[in-house]
Design a protein around this motif. Structure first.
Motif, PDB file in Angstrom:
ATOM      1  N   MET A   1       0.822  -1.186   0.000  1.00  0.00           N
ATOM      2  CA  MET A   1       0.000   0.000   0.000  1.00  0.00           C
ATOM      3  C   MET A   1       0.871   1.257   0.000  1.00  0.00           C
ATOM      4  O   MET A   1       0.543   2.228  -0.668  1.00  0.00           O
ATOM      5  N   ILE A   2       1.991   1.204   0.740  1.00  0.00           N
ATOM      6  CA  ILE A   2       2.876   2.355   0.813  1.00  0.00           C
ATOM      7  C   ILE A   2       3.552   2.569  -0.539  1.00  0.00           C
ATOM      8  O   ILE A   2       3.733   3.712  -0.969  1.00  0.00           O
ATOM      9  N   LYS A   3       3.872   1.459  -1.238  1.00  0.00           N
ATOM     10  CA  LYS A   3       4.477   1.584  -2.563  1.00  0.00           C
ATOM     11  C   LYS A   3       3.523   2.280  -3.533  1.00  0.00           C
ATOM     12  O   LYS A   3       3.936   3.059  -4.379  1.00  0.00           O
ATOM     13  N   LEU A   4       2.256   1.980  -3.378  1.00  0.00           N
ATOM     14  CA  LEU A   4       1.250   2.596  -4.233  1.00  0.00           C
ATOM     15  C   LEU A   4       1.195   4.103  -4.007  1.00  0.00           C
ATOM     16  O   LEU A   4       1.063   4.878  -4.954  1.00  0.00           O
ATOM     17  N   LEU A   5       1.320   4.524  -2.766  1.00  0.00           N
ATOM     18  CA  LEU A   5       1.296   5.952  -2.471  1.00  0.00           C
ATOM     19  C   LEU A   5       2.511   6.671  -3.048  1.00  0.00           C
ATOM     20  O   LEU A   5       2.424   7.828  -3.452  1.00  0.00           O
ATOM     21  N   PHE A   6       3.654   5.991  -3.090  1.00  0.00           N
ATOM     22  CA  PHE A   6       4.848   6.600  -3.674  1.00  0.00           C
ATOM     23  C   PHE A   6       4.781   6.636  -5.210  1.00  0.00           C
ATOM     24  O   PHE A   6       5.357   7.511  -5.845  1.00  0.00           O
ATOM     25  N   LEU A   7       4.100   5.671  -5.801  1.00  0.00           N
ATOM     26  CA  LEU A   7       4.016   5.605  -7.251  1.00  0.00           C
ATOM     27  C   LEU A   7       2.882   6.450  -7.831  1.00  0.00           C
ATOM     28  O   LEU A   7       2.917   6.821  -8.999  1.00  0.00           O
ATOM     29  N   LEU A   8       1.889   6.760  -7.033  1.00  0.00           N
ATOM     30  CA  LEU A   8       0.725   7.479  -7.524  1.00  0.00           C
ATOM     31  C   LEU A   8       1.034   8.890  -8.038  1.00  0.00           C
ATOM     32  O   LEU A   8       0.599   9.246  -9.135  1.00  0.00           O
ATOM     33  N   PRO A   9       1.787   9.742  -7.333  1.00  0.00           N
ATOM     34  CA  PRO A   9       2.041  11.097  -7.854  1.00  0.00           C
ATOM     35  C   PRO A   9       2.790  11.118  -9.197  1.00  0.00           C
ATOM     36  O   PRO A   9       2.388  11.866 -10.095  1.00  0.00           O
ATOM     37  N   PRO A  10       3.853  10.317  -9.405  1.00  0.00           N
ATOM     38  CA  PRO A  10       4.492  10.347 -10.731  1.00  0.00           C
ATOM     39  C   PRO A  10       3.574   9.859 -11.851  1.00  0.00           C
ATOM     40  O   PRO A  10       3.612  10.378 -12.960  1.00  0.00           O
TER      41      PRO A  10
END
Length: 83
Positions: A1-10
Motif C-alpha cells: 500500500m505504501i508503494k502505491l502511495l509513492f508511485l501514484l504522484p508520478p
C-alpha cells in the motif's frame, strides 16, 4: 500500500502532461500551407471540372477491378465459378 502511495504522484503527473509531448505552440505548420494559384481556385469552383475528377477516379477504379477479374478468370491456378 505504501508503494502505491509513492508511485501514484508520478503516474498522475505523467498522465496529466506526458514528458516530451509536442504542444501546439511548438509546432510550426506554415511549411504545410500551400498557396493556391488563381487557376486552381477557379478549377475547384467549376462544377464540371470537379465532377470530371470524381468520375475519372471512379472509372479508373472500375477498370482496375475489371482487370483483376479478367486476370483471375484467365489464371490456370484459380477456378472462377458462377453460382
Amino acid at each position: 500500500m505504501i508503494k502505491l502511495l509513492f508511485l501514484l504522484p508520478p503516474i498522475l503527473l505523467a498522465a496529466q502532461t506526458p514528458f516530451g509531448a509536442v504542444t501546439a505552440k511548438n509546432v510550426d505548420t506554415s511549411a504545410y500551407e500551400a498557396k493556391k494559384s488563381q487557376e486552381v481556385e477557379q478549377a475547384s469552383k467549376n462544377v464540371k471540372v470537379t465532377c470530371r475528377l470524381v468520375c475519372d477516379k471512379k472509372v479508373y477504379k472500375e477498370q482496375r477491378i475489371s482487370e483483376a477479374i479478367e486476370f483471375y478468370k484467365n489464371s490456370k491456378d484459380y477456378g472462377f465459378n458462377r453460382d
